[in-house]
Write an enzyme that holds these catalytic residues in place. Structure first.
Site, PDB file in Angstrom:
ATOM      1  NE  ARG A  97      -0.757  62.466 -35.938  1.00  0.00           N
ATOM      2  CZ  ARG A  97      -0.257  63.231 -34.987  1.00  0.00           C
ATOM      3  NH1 ARG A  97       0.904  63.853 -35.175  1.00  0.00           N
ATOM      4  NH2 ARG A  97      -0.902  63.423 -33.861  1.00  0.00           N
ATOM      5  CE  LYS A 151      32.202  62.250 -46.042  1.00  0.00           C
ATOM      6  NZ  LYS A 151      32.250  63.291 -44.998  1.00  0.00           N
ATOM      7  CD  GLU A 159      35.692  64.062 -43.923  1.00  0.00           C
ATOM      8  OE1 GLU A 159      34.500  64.349 -43.725  1.00  0.00           O
ATOM      9  OE2 GLU A 159      36.088  62.899 -44.105  1.00  0.00           O
ATOM     10  CE  LYS A 182      26.351  62.319 -41.207  1.00  0.00           C
ATOM     11  NZ  LYS A 182      27.255  62.231 -40.033  1.00  0.00           N
ATOM     12  CG  ASP A 219      35.976  63.547 -39.956  1.00  0.00           C
ATOM     13  OD1 ASP A 219      34.888  63.799 -39.402  1.00  0.00           O
ATOM     14  OD2 ASP A 219      36.351  62.393 -40.232  1.00  0.00           O
TER      15      ASP A 219
END
Length: 290
Positions: free
Chosen positions: A109, A176, A205, A144, A226
């Site tokens: 597994r 950001k 950004e 992410k 963005d």
């Protein structure tokens, strides 16, 4: 394929020791003090097994799977029929395995988890790469990623034909909206970044064409656009005139990615490459040795 061949083409941020550590943690999580079910098999029983793919896929993760078996029994033998990056078809054999049945069943597994997850990332990435074939834009990942699998998933993106955005927070500056707000302005935050005089990439950004112009005026050389509309992406490319590297992000899927690439942006980053994936369907079938 020899075990050493599995590690020949790894990127600089990934090596055999990192893979071994990831596998060790995974086996420890799964087995704890021992595999109670595998203990039902008589000790010393030998077996053969084959892993097959139940669907078309781009294979990735051979080294992780091999480590799962090797760490439980160094005498288990694997004969790889494919390598990372290979396209496979339904019911195609991937690897033949022979050795101790208990160790083989305990490794099954975790080994499949690695191979089917990383193959899913590579397969998903290849779909995006194929969708913009013939255009100069690159397909990139993001941060992410699944916890603990950052370097593995980013390697899978490379295997699928994509490219890596920054590896982690230490690997570059991405300014950001909250950084801009905290610093006071686009000009101020870029000035602070340039003052660091470090060699890593500095990217900012922006959320509209006015912010794009501010960033260019302040000397930005890499800009993330963005959630721009297609019309605004085209306008951004025209305003930029190749002064900065332009990267589109947000609202990207397989139905929109080619149109985005056709606007003339240099890169397209897609969080879904590593977080919106469905594991490739793989199966291991064991046969007892006579």
């Amino acid at each position: 394929m020899t075990p050493s061949a599995l590690y020949q083409h790894l990127p600089a941020y990934l090596n055999a020791d990192i893979i071994a550590e990831q596998v060790s943690l995974t086996l420890s999580e799964d087995m704890g003090n021992g595999d109670l079910t595998a203990a039902l098999i008589p000790q010393g029983t030998q077996a053969n097994a084959t892993i097959i793919s139940r669907e078309a896929a781009i294979i990735c993760g051979c080294a992780w799977l091999s480590q799962c078996f090797a760490q439980l029994d160094a005498d288990i033998q694997l004969e790889w029929l494919v390598k990372d990056g290979d396209q496979v078809t339904p019911n195609q054999p991937l690897v033949h395995i022979q050795g101790d049945a208990r160790a083989m069943l305990s490794a099954e597994r975790p080994a499949l988890n690695f191979l089917q997850t990383l193959s899913a990332v590579a397969t998903h990435t290849r779909r995006y790469v194929d969708a913009i074939a013939g255009l100069p834009a690159q397909i990139l990942d993001t941060r992410k990623t699944l916890p603990g699998l950052r370097v593995a998933q980013k390697y899978a993106v490379l295997t699928g034909g994509g490219a890596n955005q920054r590896l982690a927070l230490y690997d570059g500056i991405l300014i950001k909206e909250n950084h801009i707000a905290a610093a006071g302005s686009i000009a101020a935050v870029l000035a602070a970044a340039f003052a660091l005089k470090q060699t890593n990439n500095i990217q900012i950004e922006v959320e509209n064409l006015d912010e794009l112009q501010q960033a260019l005026t302040a000397g930005a050389t890499s800009i993330l656009l963005d959630n721009f509309t297609l019309a605004d992406l085209r306008e951004a490319v025209a305003i930029n005139q190749k002064r900065a590297l332009l990267e589109a992000s947000g609202n990207v899927d397989l139905t929109t990615v080619r149109a985005i690439a056709e606007t003339g942006v240099d890169r397209i980053s897609i969080g879904a490459l590593t977080k919106h994936i469905q594991a490739v369907d793989l199966s291991m079938r064991i046969q007892m040795k006579l």
